[in-house]
Design an enzyme around this catalytic site. Structure first.
Site, PDB file in Angstrom:
ATOM      1  CG  ASN A   1       1.352  -2.457   4.172  1.00 18.80           C
ATOM      2  OD1 ASN A   1       1.293  -1.735   3.176  1.00 18.80           O
ATOM      3  ND2 ASN A   1       1.542  -3.748   4.098  1.00 18.80           N
TER       4      ASN A   1
ATOM      5  CG  ASP B   1     -24.808  -9.114   6.147  1.00 17.45           C
ATOM      6  OD1 ASP B   1     -24.291  -8.236   5.426  1.00 17.45           O
ATOM      7  OD2 ASP B   1     -24.724 -10.328   5.878  1.00 17.45           O
TER       8      ASP B   1
ATOM      9  CG  LEU C   1     -20.872  -8.699  16.115  1.00 18.18           C
ATOM     10  CD1 LEU C   1     -21.627  -9.210  17.341  1.00 18.18           C
ATOM     11  CD2 LEU C   1     -19.695  -7.820  16.540  1.00 18.18           C
TER      12      LEU C   1
ATOM     13  CG  ASP D   1       3.721  -9.394  -3.345  1.00 13.48           C
ATOM     14  OD1 ASP D   1       2.594  -8.894  -3.204  1.00 13.48           O
ATOM     15  OD2 ASP D   1       4.191 -10.254  -2.578  1.00 13.48           O
TER      16      ASP D   1
ATOM     17  CE1 TYR E   1     -10.471  -4.803   0.843  1.00 14.26           C
ATOM     18  CE2 TYR E   1      -8.240  -4.461   0.031  1.00 14.26           C
ATOM     19  CZ  TYR E   1      -9.249  -4.164   0.926  1.00 14.26           C
ATOM     20  OH  TYR E   1      -9.038  -3.222   1.892  1.00 14.26           O
TER      21      TYR E   1
ATOM     22  NE  ARG F   1       3.918  -4.312  -0.251  1.00 14.04           N
ATOM     23  CZ  ARG F   1       4.699  -4.574  -1.302  1.00 14.04           C
ATOM     24  NH1 ARG F   1       5.759  -3.806  -1.547  1.00 14.04           N
ATOM     25  NH2 ARG F   1       4.430  -5.566  -2.109  1.00 14.04           N
TER      26      ARG F   1
ATOM     27  CB  SER G   1      -7.612  -0.365   0.216  1.00 16.40           C
ATOM     28  OG  SER G   1      -6.445  -1.152   0.113  1.00 16.40           O
TER      29      SER G   1
ATOM     30  CE1 TYR H   1      -5.285  -3.394  15.147  1.00 10.84           C
ATOM     31  CE2 TYR H   1      -5.187  -3.403  12.744  1.00 10.84           C
ATOM     32  CZ  TYR H   1      -4.591  -3.157  13.969  1.00 10.84           C
ATOM     33  OH  TYR H   1      -3.307  -2.672  14.015  1.00 10.84           O
TER      34      TYR H   1
ATOM     35  CB  ALA I   1     -18.862  -2.672   7.565  1.00 13.42           C
ATOM     36  CB  ALA I   2     -15.209  -3.811   3.563  1.00 16.23           C
TER      37      ALA I   2
ATOM     38  CE  LYS J   1     -12.138  -1.503   1.323  1.00 15.01           C
ATOM     39  NZ  LYS J   1     -13.080  -0.983   2.333  1.00 15.01           N
TER      40      LYS J   1
END
Length: 319
Positions: A172, A50, A33, A284, A143, A219, A119, A11, A76-77, A147
């Site tokens: 975001n 990969d 992919l 959160d 995750y 956010r 991130s 994306y 890629a992650a 990063k």
């Protein structure tokens, strides 16, 4: 000379690849992919690799030399927070193993410029209204840890063999720059709401008792096309001999509550759907908004698109 974009069929990666291509830059795409789509990079030179596989080092080195790659944008992650908690080993293997192999190949091929997709998850749950790059990093899930460690890996490569690098800490990301590059993964708020209303389900709001104007979390939403542009300007920044900073937030500096997003989706779609407020999710933060002054001052980058434009473009791309 060309730019290698890992995760370029994804994306965000496909937006970066298209912007580069439209600017006349030769783009080489590497993607396994697993979530990326060939259709997003139709017409571009692409390789299905990969990065975490041992064979990736030689394959990457070969294509870097063949295509005279000058710099790399590494996107890629794996990126699902929940999945990273359930299967941390896979996340460390894919995200960190993949980046290690990429750096090995870059070193061998003499490619010494890297823009790293980091991130805001690297910060964890900061107890501040506006998050600057100087805020303590304390990720609360695997995750986010991958990063932050990825940033450390780039810093060590700089010390060891002179890698010039930029870490972009995304907040975001949403919207679509082109209709064929829609976000089809249902992982973030806006696509989650779209899917719920398409199935006549009520979107869930996790907590409405926070210390915010309407009780829901706040956010910082940045348009994917603005984010892609930040990568282009980061490449230009790496051409400078003197660089004061390596790490930059990418956000708008303003926040929207979950309920504000939902109300804007109702307005954009014309669908007066209902939503359901349920219990908070552990961890959160009430608000997470980027202080983006560093990237604006240093690179001249600033987000151009508002929440309205983000939601309108995302909805149009899916319909």
């Amino acid at each position: 000379m060309s730019v290698l974009v890992t995760g370029g069929a994804g994306y965000i990666g496909s937006h970066v690849a298209r912007l580069l291509t439209e600017a006349g830059t030769e783009v080489i795409v590497v993607d396994d992919l697993s979530t990326g789509k060939d259709s997003r990079v139709s017409g571009l030179t692409s390789y299905r690799i990969d990065l975490s596989e041992a064979s990736a080092v030689a394959a990457l080195e070969e294509l870097m030399i063949k295509h005279k790659v000058q710099s790399v944008i590494h996107l890629a992650a794996l990126k699902q927070v929940g999945a990273s908690v359930e299967n941390p080993e896979e996340y460390f293997n894919k995200n960190l193993g993949g980046q290690a192999n990429l750096l090995l190949a870059m070193r061998a091929a003499g490619v010494n410029k890297l823009v790293f997709s980091s991130s805001a998850a690297a910060y964890g749950v900061p107890d501040v209204d506006l998050v600057s790059e100087d805020e303590t990093t304390s990720p609360i899930n695997p995750y986010g840890q991958t990063k932050l460690i990825g940033e450390w890996m780039a810093a060590n490569a700089e010390t060891s063999w002179g890698l010039a690098h930029v870490n972009l800490r995304y907040f975001n990301v949403a919207g679509a720059g082109w209709d064929d590059l829609a976000d089809t993964e249902v992982l973030n708020l806006i696509p989650i709401v779209f899917e719920a209303i398409s199935k006549n389900n009520k979107p869930k709001v996790y907590g409405a008792d926070y210390s915010t104007p309407d009780g829901s979390c706040i956010r910082d939403y940045v348009h994917v096309l603005d984010l892609a542009q930040a990568h282009i300007q980061a490449l230009d920044y790496l051409e400078k001999e003197k660089r004061e900073f390596n790490t930059f937030n990418v956000g708008t500096g303003t926040g929207s509550t979950v309920l504000e997003v939902i109300h804007q989706i109702q307005k954009t779609t014309g669908i007066d759907f209902e939503y359901e407020v349920i219990a908070r999710r552990p961890g959160d933060p009430a608000r997470l908004i980027a202080d983006s002054s560093r990237i604006e001052t240093t690179m001249g980058w600033k987000a151009k698109n508002s929440l309205v434009e983000i939601i309108e473009s995302a909805w149009k791309a899916l319909n």
